[in-house]
Design a protein around this motif. Sequence first.
Motif, PDB file in Angstrom:
ATOM      1  N   ARG A  48       0.844  -1.179   0.000  1.00 57.38           N
ATOM      2  CA  ARG A  48       0.000   0.000   0.000  1.00 57.38           C
ATOM      3  C   ARG A  48       0.891   1.244   0.000  1.00 57.38           C
ATOM      4  NH1 ARG A  48      -4.938  -2.478  -0.850  1.00 57.38           N
ATOM      5  NH2 ARG A  48      -6.043  -0.613  -0.115  1.00 57.38           N
ATOM      6  N   ARG A  49       0.268   2.395  -0.146  1.00 59.18           N
ATOM      7  CA  ARG A  49       1.036   3.624  -0.086  1.00 59.18           C
ATOM      8  C   ARG A  49       1.699   3.730   1.281  1.00 59.18           C
ATOM      9  NH1 ARG A  49      -2.296   8.918  -0.743  1.00 59.18           N
ATOM     10  NH2 ARG A  49      -1.637   9.452   1.370  1.00 59.18           N
ATOM     11  N   ALA A  63     -12.300   5.937   8.904  1.00 65.58           N
ATOM     12  CA  ALA A  63     -11.298   5.875   9.981  1.00 65.58           C
ATOM     13  C   ALA A  63      -9.995   5.331   9.433  1.00 65.58           C
ATOM     14  CB  ALA A  63     -11.804   4.993  11.119  1.00 65.58           C
ATOM     15  N   ASP A  64      -9.450   6.004   8.429  1.00 57.67           N
ATOM     16  CA  ASP A  64      -8.215   5.492   7.822  1.00 57.67           C
ATOM     17  C   ASP A  64      -7.021   5.770   8.720  1.00 57.67           C
ATOM     18  OD1 ASP A  64      -6.673   8.054   6.085  1.00 57.67           O
ATOM     19  OD2 ASP A  64      -8.585   8.334   7.119  1.00 57.67           O
ATOM     20  N   TYR A  65      -5.957   5.038   8.448  1.00 57.36           N
ATOM     21  CA  TYR A  65      -4.720   5.205   9.202  1.00 57.36           C
ATOM     22  C   TYR A  65      -3.699   5.865   8.295  1.00 57.36           C
ATOM     23  CZ  TYR A  65      -0.360   4.167  11.576  1.00 57.36           C
ATOM     24  OH  TYR A  65       0.865   4.273  12.177  1.00 57.36           O
ATOM     25  N   SER A  66      -3.178   6.969   8.703  1.00 54.16           N
ATOM     26  CA  SER A  66      -2.159   7.662   7.926  1.00 54.16           C
ATOM     27  C   SER A  66      -1.287   8.451   8.881  1.00 54.16           C
ATOM     28  CB  SER A  66      -2.800   8.604   6.899  1.00 54.16           C
ATOM     29  OG  SER A  66      -3.480   9.650   7.564  1.00 54.16           O
ATOM     30  N   ALA A 110       4.234  -8.306  10.320  1.00 54.77           N
ATOM     31  CA  ALA A 110       5.493  -7.880   9.694  1.00 54.77           C
ATOM     32  C   ALA A 110       5.293  -7.739   8.188  1.00 54.77           C
ATOM     33  CB  ALA A 110       6.604  -8.872  10.018  1.00 54.77           C
ATOM     34  N   TYR A 111       4.453  -6.796   7.802  1.00 56.12           N
ATOM     35  CA  TYR A 111       4.106  -6.655   6.380  1.00 56.12           C
ATOM     36  C   TYR A 111       5.293  -6.170   5.557  1.00 56.12           C
ATOM     37  CZ  TYR A 111       3.447  -1.667   7.417  1.00 56.12           C
ATOM     38  OH  TYR A 111       3.624  -0.361   7.814  1.00 56.12           O
ATOM     39  N   GLU A 112       6.201  -5.422   6.178  1.00 57.93           N
ATOM     40  CA  GLU A 112       7.380  -4.974   5.436  1.00 57.93           C
ATOM     41  C   GLU A 112       8.297  -6.148   5.098  1.00 57.93           C
ATOM     42  OE1 GLU A 112       8.893  -1.989   8.045  1.00 57.93           O
ATOM     43  OE2 GLU A 112       7.750  -0.387   7.057  1.00 57.93           O
TER      44      GLU A 112
END
Length: 320
Positions: free
Chosen positions: A163-164, A176-179, A219-221
């Motif tokens: 994702r971005r 309710a997005d996370y940024s 651990a998506y990275e």
Amino acid sequence: MFEKLPKEIVSDLGLDRPFIKGQRIIIKNCWHFSTDGKAVDVMFEDDADFIAGMNRIYIIVRGFNVVILAFSLMDTHVHFVLYGEFEECNRFMHEYVRRTSQHISTTHGERHKLDNVPIDYQPVTDDAYLKTVICYTVKNAPVGGLPFTAWDYPWSSGPLYFRRPGLWSSPAWIDADYSPGNKEGLGLHNGRKLLRTRDVPQEDVPMIGQIVFPGVYVAYEIVERIFKTCKSFNYFFCKTKEDDVDARGGTFSHLTMPIQEMRQHKNELCHEMFGVETVRTLDMRQRLMLARALRSRFNSSLKQIARMTGLVYEEVKDII
């Protein structure tokens, strides 16, 4: 969250060496865990159960030296792709099921519901199979007939990958997005109340509504480094089939009707035939009657009907 990330994970997953086409990397400590979806009629009944189930992952994994690479919470079962020593991963999985059973008992009054649910695992032995298992896990919702794309199914790690930077977005979280500019800390007092535990860290935990941001405990990275490019991720995502994952000596059974739709029909028939809203109050004779009605009215598999009505498939397959 990942200060305890096992030091060997980078080397074991081949992330410290150049990619050589056609060369497989042997992996030692990676596992695909799942519960048997045929063992119970439902594990998560509604959004409140799923929200609690998501937050439960965060609470539990903090006490184990394991790394979550992918997961999916389904109505009747769960999948986790874990990295770590087998004994530690196995303990984490059993603890998650145990606490989920406690939640069902407290919230729905069904004691010991998951006590005998089989927990299965597979060793993930090379990098190609790891990519397949990750994709299989996050594809579980659409494969099961749910009306989601895998990267928009809210109760999984699917929305996290490629994702971005700094953004976890899905239509389910549009309000309710996370940024980086939208971080609502949990806080100690609210955390204890919302997560139903006193074991909450002093520091703020990033939230999306009532849900701990899954990027805190997945651990998506690392997963992005495993696939290396979004193109590679999409390739494995599209090519992975159920047959590629030899679960429990065979493939997961195909449901001929989406499980949520079938559950709605079951509830309607319960009310129509017996004047009740749930199968929990039905005796064996009434459950068999309900199963036969479902079988005659809807195009659904016997295994799904048995699961929906709380019957044992092997005992009733010849009489439904």
